[in-house]
Design a protein around this motif. Sequence first.
Motif, PDB file in Angstrom:
ATOM      1  N   GLN A 251       0.832  -1.207   0.000  1.00  0.00           N
ATOM      2  CA  GLN A 251       0.000   0.000   0.000  1.00  0.00           C
ATOM      3  C   GLN A 251       0.865   1.256   0.000  1.00  0.00           C
ATOM      4  OE1 GLN A 251      -2.944  -0.040   3.185  1.00  0.00           O
ATOM      5  NE2 GLN A 251      -3.260  -2.240   2.889  1.00  0.00           N
ATOM      6  N   ARG A 254       2.547   1.660  -3.385  1.00  0.00           N
ATOM      7  CA  ARG A 254       1.630   2.138  -4.421  1.00  0.00           C
ATOM      8  C   ARG A 254       1.476   3.666  -4.334  1.00  0.00           C
ATOM      9  NH1 ARG A 254      -1.750  -0.338  -7.652  1.00  0.00           N
ATOM     10  NH2 ARG A 254      -1.709  -2.307  -6.537  1.00  0.00           N
ATOM     11  N   ARG A 255       1.394   4.194  -3.109  1.00  0.00           N
ATOM     12  CA  ARG A 255       1.300   5.650  -2.945  1.00  0.00           C
ATOM     13  C   ARG A 255       2.598   6.332  -3.393  1.00  0.00           C
ATOM     14  NH1 ARG A 255      -1.759   6.647   2.902  1.00  0.00           N
ATOM     15  NH2 ARG A 255      -3.445   5.135   2.595  1.00  0.00           N
ATOM     16  N   ASP A 258       2.822   6.920  -7.098  1.00  0.00           N
ATOM     17  CA  ASP A 258       2.093   8.080  -7.626  1.00  0.00           C
ATOM     18  C   ASP A 258       3.007   9.288  -7.773  1.00  0.00           C
ATOM     19  OD1 ASP A 258      -0.248   6.633  -7.749  1.00  0.00           O
ATOM     20  OD2 ASP A 258      -0.957   7.283  -5.777  1.00  0.00           O
ATOM     21  N   ALA A 376       0.065   4.709   5.744  1.00  0.00           N
ATOM     22  CA  ALA A 376       0.105   6.160   5.561  1.00  0.00           C
ATOM     23  C   ALA A 376       1.377   6.748   6.163  1.00  0.00           C
ATOM     24  CB  ALA A 376      -1.133   6.803   6.194  1.00  0.00           C
ATOM     25  N   HIS A 379       4.405   5.660   4.056  1.00  0.00           N
ATOM     26  CA  HIS A 379       4.518   6.449   2.826  1.00  0.00           C
ATOM     27  C   HIS A 379       5.067   7.837   3.116  1.00  0.00           C
ATOM     28  CE1 HIS A 379       2.527   9.482   0.116  1.00  0.00           C
ATOM     29  NE2 HIS A 379       3.391   8.886  -0.674  1.00  0.00           N
ATOM     30  N   ARG A 383       8.472   9.248   1.498  1.00  0.00           N
ATOM     31  CA  ARG A 383       8.424  10.482   0.700  1.00  0.00           C
ATOM     32  C   ARG A 383       9.405  11.514   1.239  1.00  0.00           C
ATOM     33  NH1 ARG A 383       2.726  13.291   0.571  1.00  0.00           N
ATOM     34  NH2 ARG A 383       3.290  13.437   2.776  1.00  0.00           N
TER      35      ARG A 383
END
Length: 424
Positions: A251, A254-255, A258, A376, A379, A383
């Motif tokens: 998950q 995948r973020r 993006d 979350a 990610h 990032r």
Amino acid sequence: MNRTLYTLILHLALPFIFLRLSWRAWRAPAYGKRIGERFAVGLPSFRGGGIWIHAVSLGESIAAAPLIRELLARHPELPITVTCMTPTGSERIQALFGERIQHCYLPYDLPWACARFLDRLQPKLAVIMETELWPNHIHACHVRGIPVALANARLSERSARGYARFARLTAPMLGELDLIAAQTEVEAERFRQLGAHPTCVEVTGSIKFDLSVDAELPRHAAELRASWGAAGRPVWIAASTHAGEDEVMLQAHRRLLDEHPEALLILVPRHPERFDQVFELCRREGLATVRRSTEEAPGAEVQVLLGDTLGELLFLYALADLALVGGSLVANGGHNLLEPAALGKPLLSGPHLFNFLEIAAQLRGAGDLLEVEDAAQLHAALRMLFADPAQAQQRAAAGLAVMRANQGALARLLGGLESLLARA
């Protein structure tokens, strides 16, 4: 419960032990091999009079490797026998040392199996890694006059409470140990309170800090990554993952895709029996995935590289820019944070680190370890680190500094073992 009752219960449990072994063999066929060794039947031919080291599973086998190398160098005249309980541990031991050591599975803690094993091996010294304590094996060594050392010993508060509930069994067992080389003073005190002789308990630190990385390993990793055309891709690794964690990794990845469509995740399940399952999970999630075992290069279109090989974890860490160590997003207690730290990788983990509390605290306090609880948060951490290479490098440097500041445990442990050998 005393040792006699423990032994009776263990014998009564034999049918269930067979059933569990059969179930594990169904899931991972390697468990169905060499079953006789687990009952001291069909043991290999051993040279006697050496040093026996027990490392229960893969993690302990990796931790024991520097100790084994040093003992081989110091005592070429003595045979070194290394036992374990799992196929992954066995494969790693044999891959690392081959015919330089003797190897088999450790027989179950049944008095007759312990006796057959020790009669065959006749060691001068027994070394048990971390917390794999078996009352009958330890007692059998004690009555034969074989000194027993608990190396790199760790004991969490939860485990100490469990041992305390069976004090009539655990106190005599700990009292028969000749050396407990504890990782921290807190753990040393727990052993003392449970019945270990204070004069036998020493604080030596964790030998995991003494991990040495072959200087060629990062260079080989950089060359392979360049051959993939991935030198400039954001690459992160999620290693030693357990059931329930892979979905979180995918998950978060995948973020990340993006924002960084060229990003690559190296996903390494902890247990080989899950390789196929995790590969299918990646495919179901619609992520282009290749398996490391096929040696297929992960081209620009590949989003996940499944690490489904054994004995290659350090190399896979070296391939990545950032490392998340699994077994920590579920309540498993975490795995070795120091392997990626030694390679200069910024560290991420989940919050469940009770197997590595002291190490995690030092890495966190130095500014390296980032803990996340869900996809979350993972990610967001990925990032941030990919967006700020300077911060990522600063964190990696902090982890390396922690490693260097804590080295020396192996030398202290070897000093204690040499003293026991001199008495043997």
